[in-house]
Design a protein around this motif. Structure first.
Motif, PDB file in Angstrom:
ATOM      1  N   ALA A 231      71.686  48.092  52.047  1.00  0.00           N
ATOM      2  CA  ALA A 231      72.383  47.989  53.331  1.00  0.00           C
ATOM      3  C   ALA A 231      72.484  46.538  53.788  1.00  0.00           C
ATOM      4  CB  ALA A 231      71.669  48.830  54.380  1.00  0.00           C
ATOM      5  N   MET A 232      71.450  45.733  53.522  1.00  0.00           N
ATOM      6  CA  MET A 232      71.470  44.321  53.908  1.00  0.00           C
ATOM      7  C   MET A 232      72.606  43.585  53.180  1.00  0.00           C
ATOM      8  SD  MET A 232      68.570  41.390  53.206  1.00  0.00           S
ATOM      9  CE  MET A 232      68.914  41.450  51.428  1.00  0.00           C
ATOM     10  N   PHE A 233      72.735  43.811  51.867  1.00  0.00           N
ATOM     11  CA  PHE A 233      73.789  43.131  51.120  1.00  0.00           C
ATOM     12  C   PHE A 233      75.177  43.659  51.505  1.00  0.00           C
ATOM     13  CE2 PHE A 233      70.393  42.188  47.863  1.00  0.00           C
ATOM     14  CZ  PHE A 233      70.440  40.817  48.049  1.00  0.00           C
ATOM     15  N   GLU A 234      75.257  44.936  51.812  1.00  0.00           N
ATOM     16  CA  GLU A 234      76.559  45.511  52.171  1.00  0.00           C
ATOM     17  C   GLU A 234      77.008  45.038  53.548  1.00  0.00           C
ATOM     18  OE1 GLU A 234      78.643  49.888  52.857  1.00  0.00           O
ATOM     19  OE2 GLU A 234      76.621  49.741  52.012  1.00  0.00           O
ATOM     20  N   LEU A 238      70.918  41.530  59.291  1.00  0.00           N
ATOM     21  CA  LEU A 238      69.590  42.142  59.344  1.00  0.00           C
ATOM     22  C   LEU A 238      69.715  43.652  59.519  1.00  0.00           C
ATOM     23  CD1 LEU A 238      66.468  40.969  61.265  1.00  0.00           C
ATOM     24  CD2 LEU A 238      67.358  43.247  61.720  1.00  0.00           C
ATOM     25  N   VAL A 239      68.908  44.396  58.753  1.00  0.00           N
ATOM     26  CA  VAL A 239      68.820  45.849  58.923  1.00  0.00           C
ATOM     27  C   VAL A 239      67.344  46.228  58.994  1.00  0.00           C
ATOM     28  CG1 VAL A 239      71.008  46.458  57.829  1.00  0.00           C
ATOM     29  CG2 VAL A 239      68.980  46.163  56.421  1.00  0.00           C
ATOM     30  N   SER A 240      67.056  47.281  59.745  1.00  0.00           N
ATOM     31  CA  SER A 240      65.681  47.766  59.889  1.00  0.00           C
ATOM     32  C   SER A 240      65.667  49.272  59.723  1.00  0.00           C
ATOM     33  CB  SER A 240      65.130  47.380  61.268  1.00  0.00           C
ATOM     34  OG  SER A 240      65.740  48.149  62.292  1.00  0.00           O
ATOM     35  N   VAL A 241      64.468  49.837  59.725  1.00  0.00           N
ATOM     36  CA  VAL A 241      64.343  51.296  59.590  1.00  0.00           C
ATOM     37  C   VAL A 241      64.962  52.011  60.785  1.00  0.00           C
ATOM     38  CG1 VAL A 241      62.319  51.264  58.108  1.00  0.00           C
ATOM     39  CG2 VAL A 241      62.025  51.122  60.574  1.00  0.00           C
ATOM     40  N   LYS A 242      65.164  51.287  61.884  1.00  0.00           N
ATOM     41  CA  LYS A 242      65.785  51.886  63.061  1.00  0.00           C
ATOM     42  C   LYS A 242      67.310  51.887  62.973  1.00  0.00           C
ATOM     43  CE  LYS A 242      64.317  50.788  67.088  1.00  0.00           C
ATOM     44  NZ  LYS A 242      63.959  50.001  68.272  1.00  0.00           N
ATOM     45  N   SER A 243      67.852  51.176  61.980  1.00  0.00           N
ATOM     46  CA  SER A 243      69.297  51.007  61.903  1.00  0.00           C
ATOM     47  C   SER A 243      69.973  52.274  61.408  1.00  0.00           C
ATOM     48  CB  SER A 243      69.639  49.833  60.981  1.00  0.00           C
ATOM     49  OG  SER A 243      71.024  49.720  60.816  1.00  0.00           O
ATOM     50  N   ALA A 256      64.777  44.113  56.549  1.00  0.00           N
ATOM     51  CA  ALA A 256      65.330  43.213  55.527  1.00  0.00           C
ATOM     52  C   ALA A 256      66.177  42.174  56.254  1.00  0.00           C
ATOM     53  CB  ALA A 256      66.161  43.985  54.503  1.00  0.00           C
ATOM     54  N   ILE A 257      65.827  40.888  56.067  1.00  0.00           N
ATOM     55  CA  ILE A 257      66.456  39.808  56.834  1.00  0.00           C
ATOM     56  C   ILE A 257      67.147  38.853  55.870  1.00  0.00           C
ATOM     57  CG2 ILE A 257      66.081  38.027  58.575  1.00  0.00           C
ATOM     58  CD1 ILE A 257      63.330  39.319  59.106  1.00  0.00           C
ATOM     59  N   PRO A 258      68.488  38.778  55.882  1.00  0.00           N
ATOM     60  CA  PRO A 258      69.168  37.820  54.998  1.00  0.00           C
ATOM     61  C   PRO A 258      69.238  36.432  55.642  1.00  0.00           C
ATOM     62  CG  PRO A 258      70.782  39.137  56.175  1.00  0.00           C
ATOM     63  CD  PRO A 258      69.423  39.629  56.632  1.00  0.00           C
ATOM     64  N   LEU A 259      68.965  35.400  54.871  1.00  0.00           N
ATOM     65  CA  LEU A 259      69.177  34.015  55.314  1.00  0.00           C
ATOM     66  C   LEU A 259      70.618  33.681  54.939  1.00  0.00           C
ATOM     67  CD1 LEU A 259      65.819  32.379  54.142  1.00  0.00           C
ATOM     68  CD2 LEU A 259      66.354  33.541  56.295  1.00  0.00           C
ATOM     69  N   ILE A 260      71.508  33.794  55.898  1.00  0.00           N
ATOM     70  CA  ILE A 260      72.941  33.775  55.635  1.00  0.00           C
ATOM     71  C   ILE A 260      73.619  32.729  56.506  1.00  0.00           C
ATOM     72  CG2 ILE A 260      73.247  35.642  57.334  1.00  0.00           C
ATOM     73  CD1 ILE A 260      75.511  36.707  55.589  1.00  0.00           C
ATOM     74  N   ASP A 261      74.551  31.987  55.911  1.00  0.00           N
ATOM     75  CA  ASP A 261      75.242  30.972  56.706  1.00  0.00           C
ATOM     76  C   ASP A 261      76.475  31.577  57.366  1.00  0.00           C
ATOM     77  OD1 ASP A 261      77.232  31.151  54.814  1.00  0.00           O
ATOM     78  OD2 ASP A 261      76.856  29.194  53.914  1.00  0.00           O
ATOM     79  N   VAL A 262      77.209  30.742  58.066  1.00  0.00           N
ATOM     80  CA  VAL A 262      78.339  31.232  58.846  1.00  0.00           C
ATOM     81  C   VAL A 262      79.469  31.755  57.964  1.00  0.00           C
ATOM     82  CG1 VAL A 262      79.577  29.046  58.990  1.00  0.00           C
ATOM     83  CG2 VAL A 262      79.724  30.680  60.899  1.00  0.00           C
ATOM     84  N   ASN A 263      79.485  31.352  56.684  1.00  0.00           N
ATOM     85  CA  ASN A 263      80.494  31.835  55.743  1.00  0.00           C
ATOM     86  C   ASN A 263      80.053  33.092  55.011  1.00  0.00           C
ATOM     87  OD1 ASN A 263      82.263  29.656  56.301  1.00  0.00           O
ATOM     88  ND2 ASN A 263      81.049  28.332  54.956  1.00  0.00           N
ATOM     89  N   ASP A 264      78.961  33.720  55.473  1.00  0.00           N
ATOM     90  CA  ASP A 264      78.419  34.967  54.919  1.00  0.00           C
ATOM     91  C   ASP A 264      77.894  34.808  53.501  1.00  0.00           C
ATOM     92  OD1 ASP A 264      78.830  36.383  57.231  1.00  0.00           O
ATOM     93  OD2 ASP A 264      80.763  37.208  56.625  1.00  0.00           O
ATOM     94  N   ALA A 269      66.311  36.100  51.197  1.00  0.00           N
ATOM     95  CA  ALA A 269      66.069  37.311  51.983  1.00  0.00           C
ATOM     96  C   ALA A 269      64.575  37.438  52.245  1.00  0.00           C
ATOM     97  CB  ALA A 269      66.587  38.539  51.246  1.00  0.00           C
ATOM     98  N   ILE A 270      64.249  37.856  53.455  1.00  0.00           N
ATOM     99  CA  ILE A 270      62.871  38.153  53.819  1.00  0.00           C
ATOM    100  C   ILE A 270      62.735  39.665  53.881  1.00  0.00           C
ATOM    101  CG2 ILE A 270      61.084  37.937  55.594  1.00  0.00           C
ATOM    102  CD1 ILE A 270      62.325  35.290  56.406  1.00  0.00           C
ATOM    103  N   LEU A 271      61.900  40.203  52.990  1.00  0.00           N
ATOM    104  CA  LEU A 271      61.655  41.648  52.949  1.00  0.00           C
ATOM    105  C   LEU A 271      60.313  41.922  53.615  1.00  0.00           C
ATOM    106  CD1 LEU A 271      62.797  42.394  49.281  1.00  0.00           C
ATOM    107  CD2 LEU A 271      64.162  42.380  51.384  1.00  0.00           C
ATOM    108  N   VAL A 272      60.317  42.761  54.620  1.00  0.00           N
ATOM    109  CA  VAL A 272      59.128  43.014  55.436  1.00  0.00           C
ATOM    110  C   VAL A 272      58.615  44.416  55.132  1.00  0.00           C
ATOM    111  CG1 VAL A 272      58.184  43.098  57.763  1.00  0.00           C
ATOM    112  CG2 VAL A 272      60.056  41.524  57.230  1.00  0.00           C
ATOM    113  N   GLU A 273      57.407  44.495  54.543  1.00  0.00           N
ATOM    114  CA  GLU A 273      56.807  45.793  54.250  1.00  0.00           C
ATOM    115  C   GLU A 273      55.984  46.322  55.418  1.00  0.00           C
ATOM    116  OE1 GLU A 273      54.600  46.095  50.664  1.00  0.00           O
ATOM    117  OE2 GLU A 273      56.273  45.496  49.382  1.00  0.00           O
ATOM    118  N   LYS A 274      55.487  45.420  56.247  1.00  0.00           N
ATOM    119  CA  LYS A 274      54.657  45.863  57.374  1.00  0.00           C
ATOM    120  C   LYS A 274      54.867  44.914  58.537  1.00  0.00           C
ATOM    121  CE  LYS A 274      49.918  47.226  58.587  1.00  0.00           C
ATOM    122  NZ  LYS A 274      48.503  47.264  58.139  1.00  0.00           N
TER     123      LYS A 274
END
Length: 433
Positions: A231-234, A238-243, A256-264, A269-274
């Protein structure tokens, strides 16, 4: 030895039958010993031997009381047959039947009372157990809430503060590559996002590259087919379990947090397990998403000077696009101002130089010294704050030159609230007419 006299349910079975035998024996023997002429009390109005089985029935219920009275009656009949009692002793069968019925009623009453008591005891134990669990959970939540308040009391989670920290931490690095800045980046996200177990990974062609560049806690190997990563790549955000976007199944990640610039373009990526439970709030997730976007821009572009010249206008355009994107996606207010001097004088030049020196922390300037034209990007600024800033400019002008902006022929040529259409950005962001 504990007798359990007031708790019949806990009396051992052997002791119960011993008491039945003792009470029955006393009811059979004592009348013979003390009133041998009329051991059944047929002449006295009340048959006192029945008191023994009655006590048994009240203490142990119908069955044992009934056995006790039958044993007593059988014993009395045997005594009559053995000629131990006086010949005039009579056995009043009608009275005995009546006493038997009384003992049966008393035993049944005791059984009903015991069942009711057991039911109420079970209900009480259930309610007590629930109350104990509730109390523990309440104190746990209360202590967690107090700890959160103590933590947040000295650290207000604000977009402005977090973005200033991002610029200060990454801007001072000698090499602004992802591998060099990885630990600094993840430390920022841990501080502002309350992450407990997370890893920062490099991304190439929308694929997670192992091993992680920086980790917090013990991370397991990333699962590229995880619905949160997909879902993050699509979505490229940022996407979370609440999304609601995560619809393909359960995920082992919380965020899941993408480090993405203004041109996408996604650089990492920061993947958060807890994560701490209070961090999965909308404002915290928005903060992390905006931070990640600014990190992506800083990693992509070397220029971090907040006061830019006309040669650096492409970077200023990208910053406006970033603010426009955040205003559209996350409803974060931002404004774009164009301040222009119509008649250049020493006083107007002095005021414009002062404006560049008095820049607010997150504001980004594009300044043409020759034409005395200043473009101001004001992130995180609503209409009220923008009007206050213009009022302060007039105040500064009056303090330093004795004239207001109108008297110095300085005009606010543009006052634009973001978001606007992408096509409208480039024509607006220009220092020339």
């Amino acid at each position: 030895m504990k007798t359990h006299f007031f708790r019949p349910r806990e009396v051992p079975e052997l002791q119960t039958w011993a008491e039945v035998i003792i009470f029955t024996t006393l009811a059979l023997g004592l009348p013979v010993l003390f009133n041998a002429e009329d051991p059944f009390w047929t002449q006295g109005g009340f048959s006192w031997p029945v008191l023994g089985p009655l006590l048994v029935a009240l203490r142990y219920g119908f069955s044992k009381g009934f056995i006790s009275i039958l044993t007593l009656l059988v014993g009395q009949l045997l005594l009559l047959q053995s000629d131990i009692l006086a010949p005039q002793s009579e056995f009043n069968i009608n009275a005995m039947i009546g006493y038997t019925i009384v003992i049966m009623i008393a035993g049944e009453f005791r059984d009903v009372w015991e069942r009711t008591n057991q039911q109420q005891t079970i209900q009480l134990e259930y309610v007590s157990d629930r109350l104990e669990k509730f109390t523990r959970q309440y104190h746990l939540i209360s202590s967690s809430h107090d700890r959160i308040e103590q933590m947040l009391a000295g650290h207000t989670l604000s977009l402005r503060e977090s973005l200033q920290a991002v610029r200060a931490s990454i801007g001072q690095l000698k090499e602004r590559r992802l591998d060099s800045a990885a630990q600094v980046i993840i430390n920022l996200f841990v501080e502002y996002g309350a992450l407990e177990k997370a890893g920062l990974y490099k991304v190439e062609n929308n694929n997670i590259v192992e091993p992680p560049l920086a980790v917090i806690g013990k991370m397991t190997s990333p699962i590229t087919s995880d619905p949160l990563i997909l879902a993050m790549f699509e979505e490229k955000e940022l996407v979370s379990v609440k999304s609601s976007k995560v619809y393909l199944g359960s995920s082992k990640y919380h965020i899941a947090i993408p480090l993405i610039d203004v041109n996408d373009t996604i650089y990492g990526a920061i993947l958060v397990e807890k994560v701490q439970f209070f961090a999965l709030k909308e404002n915290t997730l928005t903060l992390l998403a905006v931070m990640a976007g600014h990190v992506g821009d800083l990693l992509r572009h070397e220029i971090t000077n907040p006061i830019m010249t006309s040669e650096e206008s492409p970077y200023f355009v990208r910053q406006v696009k970033r603010a426009n994107k955040e205003a559209k996606r996350y409803k974060i207010p931002a404004h774009l101002l164009k301040v222009k001097t119509l008649n250049i004088t020493n006083e107007s030049r002095r005021l414009m130089e002062y404006l560049t020196e008095a820049r607010r922390g997150l504001d980004i300037y594009l300044y043409d010294d020759e034409k005395q034209t200043l473009l101001i990007l004001m992130p995180l600024t609503d209409e009220l704050e923008k009007d206050g800033f213009i009022t302060r400019i007039n105040g500064w002008s009056k303090e330093r030159t004795g004239k207001n902006l109108a008297e110095l022929d300085i005009v606010i040529e543009q006052q634009i609230a973001l978001p606007i259409s992408k096509d409208a950005i480039k024509p607006l962001v220009t220092l020339h007419d």
